[in-house]
Design a protein around this motif. Structure first.
Motif, PDB file in Angstrom:
ATOM      1  N   LEU A  15       0.833  -1.201   0.000  1.00  0.00           N
ATOM      2  CA  LEU A  15       0.000   0.000   0.000  1.00  0.00           C
ATOM      3  C   LEU A  15       0.870   1.253   0.000  1.00  0.00           C
ATOM      4  CD1 LEU A  15      -2.934   0.878  -0.001  1.00  0.00           C
ATOM      5  CD2 LEU A  15      -2.893   0.846   2.506  1.00  0.00           C
ATOM      6  N   ALA A  16       1.966   1.213   0.751  1.00  0.00           N
ATOM      7  CA  ALA A  16       2.898   2.344   0.770  1.00  0.00           C
ATOM      8  C   ALA A  16       3.545   2.533  -0.598  1.00  0.00           C
ATOM      9  CB  ALA A  16       3.975   2.120   1.830  1.00  0.00           C
ATOM     10  N   ALA A  17       3.880   1.407  -1.245  1.00  0.00           N
ATOM     11  CA  ALA A  17       4.505   1.472  -2.572  1.00  0.00           C
ATOM     12  C   ALA A  17       3.549   2.069  -3.595  1.00  0.00           C
ATOM     13  CB  ALA A  17       4.932   0.077  -3.013  1.00  0.00           C
ATOM     14  N   GLN A  18       2.291   1.665  -3.514  1.00  0.00           N
ATOM     15  CA  GLN A  18       1.326   2.220  -4.454  1.00  0.00           C
ATOM     16  C   GLN A  18       1.129   3.712  -4.217  1.00  0.00           C
ATOM     17  OE1 GLN A  18      -2.732   1.213  -4.047  1.00  0.00           O
ATOM     18  NE2 GLN A  18      -3.285   1.970  -6.064  1.00  0.00           N
ATOM     19  N   GLY A  19       1.046   4.097  -2.944  1.00  0.00           N
ATOM     20  CA  GLY A  19       0.889   5.510  -2.625  1.00  0.00           C
ATOM     21  C   GLY A  19       2.059   6.342  -3.121  1.00  0.00           C
ATOM     22  N   ALA A  20       3.286   5.826  -2.931  1.00  0.00           N
ATOM     23  CA  ALA A  20       4.475   6.554  -3.379  1.00  0.00           C
ATOM     24  C   ALA A  20       4.532   6.638  -4.899  1.00  0.00           C
ATOM     25  CB  ALA A  20       5.728   5.862  -2.838  1.00  0.00           C
ATOM     26  N   SER A  21       4.238   5.526  -5.564  1.00  0.00           N
ATOM     27  CA  SER A  21       4.277   5.496  -7.028  1.00  0.00           C
ATOM     28  C   SER A  21       3.213   6.403  -7.629  1.00  0.00           C
ATOM     29  CB  SER A  21       4.083   4.063  -7.527  1.00  0.00           C
ATOM     30  OG  SER A  21       5.097   3.217  -7.051  1.00  0.00           O
ATOM     31  N   ASP A  22       2.012   6.339  -7.060  1.00  0.00           N
ATOM     32  CA  ASP A  22       0.933   7.197  -7.553  1.00  0.00           C
ATOM     33  C   ASP A  22       1.252   8.665  -7.338  1.00  0.00           C
ATOM     34  OD1 ASP A  22      -0.809   5.437  -8.730  1.00  0.00           O
ATOM     35  OD2 ASP A  22      -1.983   5.078  -6.920  1.00  0.00           O
ATOM     36  N   ARG A  23       1.930   8.982  -6.225  1.00  0.00           N
ATOM     37  CA  ARG A  23       2.289  10.378  -5.967  1.00  0.00           C
ATOM     38  C   ARG A  23       3.267  10.883  -7.020  1.00  0.00           C
ATOM     39  NH1 ARG A  23       0.383  13.976  -6.026  1.00  0.00           N
ATOM     40  NH2 ARG A  23      -1.089  13.034  -4.571  1.00  0.00           N
ATOM     41  N   ILE A  24       4.265  10.057  -7.372  1.00  0.00           N
ATOM     42  CA  ILE A  24       5.224  10.456  -8.399  1.00  0.00           C
ATOM     43  C   ILE A  24       4.544  10.579  -9.751  1.00  0.00           C
ATOM     44  CG2 ILE A  24       7.209   9.654  -9.747  1.00  0.00           C
ATOM     45  CD1 ILE A  24       7.990  10.897  -7.137  1.00  0.00           C
ATOM     46  N   PHE A  25       3.698   9.599 -10.090  1.00  0.00           N
ATOM     47  CA  PHE A  25       3.001   9.647 -11.377  1.00  0.00           C
ATOM     48  C   PHE A  25       2.082  10.865 -11.450  1.00  0.00           C
ATOM     49  CE2 PHE A  25      -0.603   8.813 -14.133  1.00  0.00           C
ATOM     50  CZ  PHE A  25      -0.002   8.339 -15.296  1.00  0.00           C
ATOM     51  N   SER A  26       1.271  11.064 -10.411  1.00  0.00           N
ATOM     52  CA  SER A  26       0.308  12.167 -10.420  1.00  0.00           C
ATOM     53  C   SER A  26       1.004  13.518 -10.433  1.00  0.00           C
ATOM     54  CB  SER A  26      -0.609  12.072  -9.193  1.00  0.00           C
ATOM     55  OG  SER A  26      -1.376  10.892  -9.230  1.00  0.00           O
ATOM     56  N   SER A  27       2.060  13.661  -9.631  1.00  0.00           N
ATOM     57  CA  SER A  27       2.778  14.934  -9.595  1.00  0.00           C
ATOM     58  C   SER A  27       3.427  15.236 -10.928  1.00  0.00           C
ATOM     59  CB  SER A  27       3.837  14.913  -8.486  1.00  0.00           C
ATOM     60  OG  SER A  27       3.222  14.833  -7.214  1.00  0.00           O
ATOM     61  N   THR A  28       4.049  14.225 -11.528  1.00  0.00           N
ATOM     62  CA  THR A  28       4.649  14.414 -12.856  1.00  0.00           C
ATOM     63  C   THR A  28       3.580  14.769 -13.875  1.00  0.00           C
ATOM     64  OG1 THR A  28       6.349  12.776 -12.321  1.00  0.00           O
ATOM     65  CG2 THR A  28       6.084  13.350 -14.640  1.00  0.00           C
ATOM     66  N   PHE A  29       2.466  14.073 -13.803  1.00  0.00           N
ATOM     67  CA  PHE A  29       1.370  14.285 -14.742  1.00  0.00           C
ATOM     68  C   PHE A  29       0.851  15.710 -14.670  1.00  0.00           C
ATOM     69  CE2 PHE A  29      -2.996  14.172 -16.211  1.00  0.00           C
ATOM     70  CZ  PHE A  29      -2.953  13.326 -17.317  1.00  0.00           C
TER      71      PHE A  29
END
Length: 340
Positions: A15-29
Motif C-alpha cells: 500500500l505504501a509502494a502504491q501511494g508513493a508510485s501514484d504520488r510520483i506519477f500524479s505529480s509528474t502528470f
C-alpha cells in the motif's frame, strides 16, 4: 479502486509502494500537463460563439501537444524509475521499492492515453456536456474494478501480480478510456484528423504557454507539498505503516476533495461562457461576477457538508486495509484532513 484492492492484500509495504508510485506519477502528470486546465475555457469561448471550426482546432492542437508531453512523461518515468522513486524517499533494497518499481513502470505506460483522455474530458466540459465524460468515466472505472482483483490476486491461469497488477488494470482502463474518447470526439465532429497532425503555430501556442505558466505555478507548489508529505511518512518507519496510512488518508480526503476541486473547472466554463454571451442573453461582466459569487457560496456549503461526511466515513479505514496499525495511524490525519 486500486487502493481498496491493494489494501486488501494486507501488506503495508504494498500500500505504501502504491501511494508513493501514484504520488510520483500524479505529480509528474499534473506538473507537465497544463493543457486540460486551458482547453476547457478556450473550447467554451469558441462554443459560446458557435465557432465549430475553432473548437476542432483547439481540441486537435491540444491532442498534438498531449502526445509530445505524454511521450516525455512516459520516457522519464519508465527509464528513470529508481531516480523518480528516490524523490519521495523510496530507496533500492527496501520492501517498498520492490513493490513500487514495477508499479510505476507499468503505470507510466499509460501516460499518453491518460493525458489525451483528460484533454477530451475538458473539451466536453467546454461545450457544457458533463454527462458524456461521466458515462465514459463510470464505464471505464467498472472495467478497472473487474480487472483489479484478477490481476492483483490471480484467477485460474492468471498468476497473482500484486501491486503491479493494480497498475496494469489502471493502465488497461486508461487505454480503453482513450479509445472511447477519441471515437466520440471524431463522431461528434469536435475534432478533425488534420488538426491532430498539425503543429500549432506560435500565434495559437502563445496563449497556451502563457496561461500554462500561471496554472503550473499553483500545480508545482501543491505537488511539492504532497511529495514532501509522502517522503516524510516513508521515512518514519521501514515497514511502510505510516506511508500506507498517509495513502489511505489522502484517498479518503479525495472522495470529497475531487467534488470541491471540480467546482473550479465548472467555474472556468460557466464564467467564460457568460462573459462571451451578449447582455441580452444573460451574459456580460456583471452576470459573470454574479455567477462566480454563487459558485463560491456553493463551495463553502459543500466543503462543510463533505467535511462532516468524511468524519463519519472513518470506519471505512478498516475496509481499505485489514492491518490495524495502518487503521490507527490514519485516524488522526483523516480528522485533520476533514477540517480542510
Amino acid at each position: 479502486v486500486d487502493i481498496f484492492w491493494v489494501g486488501r492484500m494486507g501488506v503495508a509495504a504494498s500500500l505504501a509502494a502504491q501511494g508513493a508510485s501514484d504520488r510520483i506519477f500524479s505529480s509528474t502528470f499534473w506538473v507537465i500537463t497544463f493543457l486540460p486546465s486551458l482547453v476547457a475555457p478556450l473550447v467554451a469561448k469558441a462554443a459560446a460563439t458557435g465557432n465549430t471550426q475553432e473548437v476542432q482546432r483547439q481540441v486537435g492542437q491540444a491532442i498534438f501537444l498531449s502526445v509530445i508531453i505524454g511521450t516525455f512523461g512516459m520516457l522519464l518515468l519508465t527509464q528513470l524509475p529508481q531516480q523518480a522513486l528516490a524523490v519521495v524517499g523510496v530507496l533500492p533494497g527496501t520492501e517498498v521499492f520492490n513493490h513500487a518499481r514495477p508499479y510505476i513502470i507499468i503505470r507510466s505506460l499509460s501516460f499518453i492515453p491518460a493525458i489525451i483522455s483528460t484533454v477530451a474530458f475538458a473539451a466536453f466540459r467546454g461545450t457544457m456536456d458533463t454527462m458524456t465524460p461521466l458515462k465514459v468515466t463510470l464505464c471505464c472505472q467498472v472495467l478497472n474494478v473487474l480487472l483489479d482483483p484478477v490481476l492483483i490476486f490471480g484467477l485460474g491461469p492468471w498468476a497473482a501480480l500484486g501491486a503491479a497488477g493494480a497498475a496494469m488494470a489502471t493502465a488497461g482502463a486508461e487505454l480503453v478510456t482513450f479509445g472511447v474518447y477519441m471515437w466520440l470526439l471524431l463522431k461528434r465532429r469536435m475534432v478533425r484528423w488534420r488538426y491532430m497532425w498539425q503543429p500549432p503555430s506560435w500565434l495559437s501556442l502563445r496563449p497556451l504557454l502563457v496561461g500554462g505558466l500561471a496554472v503550473q505555478l499553483r500545480a508545482v507548489s501543491l505537488n511539492v507539498a504532497l511529495i514532501c508529505a509522502m517522503r516524510s511518512t516513508l521515512q518514519m518507519d521501514t515497514n511502510g505503516i505510516h506511508a500506507a496510512a498517509h495513502t489511505l488518508t489522502i484517498n479518503l480526503w479525495q472522495l470529497g476533495g475531487i467534488v470541491l476541486l471540480s467546482l473550479g473547472s465548472i467555474a472556468s466554463i460557466i464564467i467564460t461562457q457568460t462573459v462571451n454571451k451578449k447582455a441580452s442573453e444573460g451574459g456580460g461582466l456583471i452576470a459573470a461576477k454574479s455567477a462566480a459569487d454563487r459558485i463560491l457560496v456553493w463551495g463553502l456549503l459543500m466543503g462543510v457538508v463533505l467535511g462532516i461526511l468524511q468524519v463519519g466515513a472513518l470506519p471505512l479505514l478498516r475496509v481499505f486495509s485489514p492491518v490495524e496499525a495502518v487503521q490507527e495511524a490514519a485516524k488522526v490525519p483523516s480528522l485533520i484532513a476533514a477540517g480542510t
